[in-house]
Design an enzyme around this catalytic site. Structure first.
Site, PDB file in Angstrom:
ATOM      1  N   VAL A  59       0.858  -1.186   0.000  1.00  0.00           N
ATOM      2  CA  VAL A  59       0.000   0.000   0.000  1.00  0.00           C
ATOM      3  C   VAL A  59       0.894   1.236   0.000  1.00  0.00           C
ATOM      4  CG1 VAL A  59      -1.846   1.252   1.166  1.00  0.00           C
ATOM      5  CG2 VAL A  59      -1.805  -1.249   1.247  1.00  0.00           C
ATOM      6  N   ASP A 171     -12.137 -11.035   6.866  1.00  0.00           N
ATOM      7  CA  ASP A 171     -10.723 -10.833   7.176  1.00  0.00           C
ATOM      8  C   ASP A 171     -10.584  -9.693   8.181  1.00  0.00           C
ATOM      9  OD1 ASP A 171      -8.001 -11.356   7.111  1.00  0.00           O
ATOM     10  OD2 ASP A 171      -7.644 -10.077   5.370  1.00  0.00           O
TER      11      ASP A 171
END
Length: 186
Positions: A59, A171
């Site tokens: 990211v 998740d």
């Protein structure tokens, strides 16, 4: 279960269309890859600094070229599996389509742009300055009860919104809960 999954990993998807259910009018600045011609992520965004790394992605903080205000976005750079099975690709396509159909909510980060015809694929989302909840807890220590309640209220509100639209996160962990700077006392 009647819930559809929304997994954080998009490994394996290299589709090029969002299908008939996608309506760009409902998604603000989200752009379809086909409307950009053959331009790439780098034609539209500049990487500013590295934010973090996951199992299947990195990211980066990025800015959109040509935007004078320098607004930061978070770009998830997803490494696509080289020989993904079509059933896996179809499942990931369905998950992304559900995310794009999800109405906005203040506790769910909005998908702003995407580049799925590239390897790696790119998902551009809103940027949160506070980091993830795991980092915040490591840095500042345990939350007092009022702050813990506020954080949980926001988290559960976002999850309830997803569930009301038939989506289960699957998740959920501290590293996937992002904070605005003020929200978590970061």
């Amino acid at each position: 279960s009647h819930y559809r999954s929304l997994e954080s990993s998009l490994g394996g998807f290299n589709g090029s269309t969002l299908g008939p259910s996608y309506n760009p009018a409902h998604h603000g600045p989200v752009l379809r890859a086909q409307h950009r011609g053959h331009k790439s992520f780098e034609d539209f965004y500049d990487r500013k600094f590295f934010i973090g790394k996951g199992n299947f992605s990195d990211v980066w903080a990025v800015t959109r070229k040509g935007e004078a205000d320098g607004t930061l976005y978070a770009a998830k750079v997803v490494k696509l599996a080289g020989a993904a099975e079509p059933t896996c690709q179809n499942e990931i396509f369905r998950e992304l389509s559900r995310l794009l159909e999800l109405p906005p909510h203040p506790n769910i980060i909005e998908l702003r742009d995407f580049f799925l015809d590239e390897n790696p694929a790119y998902l551009v989302m809103g940027f949160r300055r506070g980091g993830d909840l795991h980092q915040v807890l490591k840095t500042r220590g345990a939350f007092d009860e009022p702050l813990a309640k506020a954080v949980m209220r926001g988290l559960l509100s976002g999850l309830a919104h997803m569930h009301s639209h038939g989506i289960a996160h699957r998740d959920l962990k501290l590293g996937n809960v992002l904070c605005n700077f003020d929200e978590c006392g970061a």
